[in-house]
Design a protein around this motif. Structure first.
Motif, PDB file in Angstrom:
ATOM      1  N   THR A   1      30.392  31.789  -1.132  1.00 26.66           N
ATOM      2  CA  THR A   1      31.081  30.335  -2.023  1.00 26.66           C
ATOM      3  C   THR A   1      29.512  30.226  -3.662  1.00 26.66           C
ATOM      4  O   THR A   1      29.271  29.206  -3.945  1.00 26.66           O
ATOM      5  CB  THR A   1      30.739  29.396  -1.060  1.00 26.66           C
ATOM      6  OG1 THR A   1      29.269  29.606  -0.076  1.00 26.66           O
ATOM      7  CG2 THR A   1      31.486  29.103  -0.206  1.00 26.66           C
ATOM      8  N   GLY A   2      29.086  31.954  -3.700  1.00 25.90           N
ATOM      9  CA  GLY A   2      27.801  31.688  -4.371  1.00 25.90           C
ATOM     10  C   GLY A   2      28.329  31.249  -6.030  1.00 25.90           C
ATOM     11  O   GLY A   2      27.516  30.486  -6.836  1.00 25.90           O
ATOM     12  N   GLY A   3      29.198  31.008  -6.160  1.00 29.54           N
ATOM     13  CA  GLY A   3      29.868  30.661  -7.347  1.00 29.54           C
ATOM     14  C   GLY A   3      29.384  29.207  -7.503  1.00 29.54           C
ATOM     15  O   GLY A   3      29.857  28.676  -8.865  1.00 29.54           O
ATOM     16  N   LEU A   4      30.501  28.915  -6.558  1.00 33.18           N
ATOM     17  CA  LEU A   4      30.613  27.321  -6.663  1.00 33.18           C
ATOM     18  C   LEU A   4      28.973  26.702  -6.992  1.00 33.18           C
ATOM     19  O   LEU A   4      27.938  26.126  -7.985  1.00 33.18           O
ATOM     20  CB  LEU A   4      30.246  26.837  -5.185  1.00 33.18           C
ATOM     21  CG  LEU A   4      31.917  26.872  -5.278  1.00 33.18           C
ATOM     22  CD1 LEU A   4      32.453  25.916  -3.697  1.00 33.18           C
ATOM     23  CD2 LEU A   4      33.094  26.005  -6.288  1.00 33.18           C
ATOM     24  N   ALA A   5      27.855  27.636  -6.148  1.00 31.23           N
ATOM     25  CA  ALA A   5      26.253  27.450  -6.890  1.00 31.23           C
ATOM     26  C   ALA A   5      25.948  27.566  -8.285  1.00 31.23           C
ATOM     27  O   ALA A   5      24.574  26.799  -8.660  1.00 31.23           O
ATOM     28  CB  ALA A   5      25.476  27.801  -5.733  1.00 31.23           C
TER      29      ALA A   5
ATOM     30  N   SER B   1      40.875  21.841 -18.203  1.00 29.24           N
ATOM     31  CA  SER B   1      40.977  23.178 -18.052  1.00 29.24           C
ATOM     32  C   SER B   1      40.457  24.084 -16.902  1.00 29.24           C
ATOM     33  O   SER B   1      41.023  24.749 -16.094  1.00 29.24           O
ATOM     34  CB  SER B   1      41.056  24.314 -19.457  1.00 29.24           C
ATOM     35  OG  SER B   1      42.285  23.312 -20.599  1.00 29.24           O
ATOM     36  N   ALA B   2      38.931  24.107 -17.718  1.00 20.66           N
ATOM     37  CA  ALA B   2      38.212  24.460 -16.349  1.00 20.66           C
ATOM     38  C   ALA B   2      38.219  23.434 -14.821  1.00 20.66           C
ATOM     39  O   ALA B   2      38.095  24.562 -13.820  1.00 20.66           O
ATOM     40  CB  ALA B   2      36.675  24.233 -16.899  1.00 20.66           C
ATOM     41  N   ALA B   3      37.889  22.833 -14.478  1.00 18.65           N
ATOM     42  CA  ALA B   3      38.547  21.634 -13.246  1.00 18.65           C
ATOM     43  C   ALA B   3      40.038  22.533 -12.949  1.00 18.65           C
ATOM     44  O   ALA B   3      39.716  22.275 -11.200  1.00 18.65           O
ATOM     45  CB  ALA B   3      38.558  19.876 -13.761  1.00 18.65           C
TER      46      ALA B   3
ATOM     47  N   SER C   1      41.088  27.988  -7.272  1.00 18.75           N
ATOM     48  CA  SER C   1      40.458  29.302  -7.151  1.00 18.75           C
ATOM     49  C   SER C   1      39.902  28.716  -5.777  1.00 18.75           C
ATOM     50  O   SER C   1      39.874  29.566  -5.022  1.00 18.75           O
ATOM     51  CB  SER C   1      39.163  29.467  -8.158  1.00 18.75           C
ATOM     52  OG  SER C   1      40.332  29.984  -9.559  1.00 18.75           O
ATOM     53  N   PHE C   2      39.095  27.538  -5.643  1.00 19.14           N
ATOM     54  CA  PHE C   2      38.435  27.100  -4.514  1.00 19.14           C
ATOM     55  C   PHE C   2      39.702  26.911  -3.574  1.00 19.14           C
ATOM     56  O   PHE C   2      39.419  27.258  -2.402  1.00 19.14           O
ATOM     57  CB  PHE C   2      37.683  25.755  -5.330  1.00 19.14           C
ATOM     58  CG  PHE C   2      36.878  25.423  -3.881  1.00 19.14           C
ATOM     59  CD1 PHE C   2      35.649  26.298  -3.144  1.00 19.14           C
ATOM     60  CD2 PHE C   2      37.316  23.883  -2.700  1.00 19.14           C
ATOM     61  CE1 PHE C   2      35.319  25.599  -2.115  1.00 19.14           C
ATOM     62  CE2 PHE C   2      36.257  23.512  -1.648  1.00 19.14           C
ATOM     63  CZ  PHE C   2      35.533  24.067  -1.283  1.00 19.14           C
ATOM     64  N   LEU C   3      40.335  26.316  -3.735  1.00 20.43           N
ATOM     65  CA  LEU C   3      41.536  26.598  -2.581  1.00 20.43           C
ATOM     66  C   LEU C   3      42.206  28.135  -1.813  1.00 20.43           C
ATOM     67  O   LEU C   3      42.583  28.249  -0.874  1.00 20.43           O
ATOM     68  CB  LEU C   3      42.995  25.450  -3.307  1.00 20.43           C
ATOM     69  CG  LEU C   3      42.913  24.245  -2.984  1.00 20.43           C
ATOM     70  CD1 LEU C   3      44.950  23.800  -3.445  1.00 20.43           C
ATOM     71  CD2 LEU C   3      42.881  23.745  -1.879  1.00 20.43           C
TER      72      LEU C   3
ATOM     73  N   MET D   1      29.969  36.070  -4.743  1.00 17.90           N
ATOM     74  CA  MET D   1      30.298  34.466  -5.597  1.00 17.90           C
ATOM     75  C   MET D   1      31.724  33.858  -5.466  1.00 17.90           C
ATOM     76  O   MET D   1      31.944  32.322  -5.065  1.00 17.90           O
ATOM     77  CB  MET D   1      31.264  35.376  -7.213  1.00 17.90           C
ATOM     78  CG  MET D   1      31.042  34.544  -8.710  1.00 17.90           C
ATOM     79  SD  MET D   1      31.042  35.499 -10.489  1.00 17.90           S
ATOM     80  CE  MET D   1      29.582  35.639 -10.367  1.00 17.90           C
ATOM     81  N   GLY D   2      32.921  34.730  -5.387  1.00 21.56           N
ATOM     82  CA  GLY D   2      34.063  33.809  -4.835  1.00 21.56           C
ATOM     83  C   GLY D   2      34.846  33.872  -5.563  1.00 21.56           C
ATOM     84  O   GLY D   2      34.947  34.150  -6.956  1.00 21.56           O
ATOM     85  N   ASP D   3      36.327  33.760  -4.853  1.00 19.61           N
ATOM     86  CA  ASP D   3      37.199  33.371  -6.566  1.00 19.61           C
ATOM     87  C   ASP D   3      36.792  31.981  -7.469  1.00 19.61           C
ATOM     88  O   ASP D   3      37.075  32.378  -8.671  1.00 19.61           O
ATOM     89  CB  ASP D   3      38.621  33.184  -6.248  1.00 19.61           C
ATOM     90  CG  ASP D   3      39.270  34.536  -5.817  1.00 19.61           C
ATOM     91  OD1 ASP D   3      38.779  36.070  -5.543  1.00 19.61           O
ATOM     92  OD2 ASP D   3      40.389  34.207  -4.786  1.00 19.61           O
TER      93      ASP D   3
END
Length: 321
Positions: free
Chosen positions: A44-48, A76-78, A84-86, A193-195
């Motif tokens: 979940t590092g990408g979320l950070a 678009s980003a959202a 990607s989070f799913l 980072m994660g997807d």
């Protein structure tokens, strides 16, 4: 400087939280046939990174340093972040992910290019590839975070040199948030980072290359050179697997960086060599950004250099792995 410091501090704080036992998001990356790690690691590092950069963007807006974002860009980003989070939570079918990526890419490209069909489709396809290759290359401790920090850091310097303060600040916020993440991602990594992070970083990198080109801040070829350590490895590996008739869409460990780790270099040595390559690319781009006569020869020279490096690795290092 305040938003840049805030971006770094928040990204570091959230990365620490998400990598600790107190995390509210216990999403683990379990080793598979593509992995170089042997034990489950938080992903979940990408979320950070995104949280740190986004909150710093809001602060910058409140200070009058940034104008309002395009709704197309935000949407678009959202959408891309959501799917990607799913996929980080549970596997999402590749067709759904690809369609979502294509939608996000076409929305952004249409916003920038309008109905110039001769450019719209190839640029959108290139952006979809950028999203995916960044995800493919996020497979070694400190690698994707380092590419984001160095790549966007150089984009920021180039924009600042030309008085383009807003893109310079935006790129600096992404770079500083990536450095905050790297505090916990550098080998041995406590978090990945994660997807959700890697696809957005690829999306932002592709948009930056396009935006800087259209605004005459940096020739697109040099933008590609800036991120070439990722682009070359991923593209050559894809073409090689297709040529061999392999199922290239399946997980694998045949990227050059993965093979170097397996050849005995290890995560730390490999990523430090890659950082050196990234810095050389960035320094080259910085030197020739305002010298059009040198740009094509320099890019040709780098392409030849990559060919020599890969041939040397194949003959002297990787055949022993």
């Amino acid at each position: 400087m305040l938003p840049i410091i805030v971006s770094f501090a928040l990204a570091a704080a959230f990365t620490w939280l998400f990598s600790s036992r107190f995390t509210p998001l216990k999403i683990l990356d379990h080793p598979n046939e593509r992995s170089l790690h042997v034990a489950p690691v938080h992903r979940t590092g990408g979320l950070a990174i995104l949280i740190g950069a986004f909150l710093a963007v809001l602060l910058s807006g409140s200070l009058g340093l940034l104008n309002e974002f395009s709704n197309v860009f935000i949407l678009s980003a959202a959408v891309l972040l959501f799917i990607s989070f799913l996929d980080d939570l549970r596997h999402v079918a590749i067709g759904i992910r690809f369609l979502t990526q294509a939608l996000a890419a076409f929305l952004v490209c249409f916003y920038f290019l309008g109905i110039q069909l001769i450019w719209l489709f190839p640029v959108a396809i290139a952006l979809v590839w950028m999203i995916n290759l960044y995800n493919f290359m996020d497979g070694m401790d400190g690698f994707a975070g380092g590419m984001s920090a160095i790549g966007f850091g150089f984009f920021s310097l180039i924009a600042y040199q030309q008085g383009a303060i807003e893109p310079a600040l935006l790129c600096a916020l992404i770079a500083s948030a990536s450095v905050g993440f790297l505090l916990f991602n550098f080998p041995p990594a406590k978090i990945f980072m994660g997807d959700a992070g890697s696809t957005l970083m690829g999306f932002f990198a592709g948009i930056a290359i396009l935006y800087f080109h259209l605004e005459n801040l940096l020739f697109a070829g040099l933008g590609v050179l800036l991120f070439s350590p990722f682009i070359i490895d991923a593209t050559v590996t894809l073409l090689r697997r297709m040529y061999r008739g392999e199922k290239f869409w399946l997980a694998h460990r045949t990227h050059y960086y993965q093979r170097l780790v397996q050849a005995g270099w290890g995560h730390k040595a490999t990523v430090l060599v890659e950082y050196g390559l990234m810095l050389l690319c960035g320094g080259t781009v910085l030197l020739v950004a305002q010298q059009p006569a040198l740009q094509w020869p320099v890019m040709a020279g780098w392409l030849s250099g990559y060919a020599v490096i890969m041939l040397w690795l194949e003959k002297r290092v990787l055949r022993r792995a």
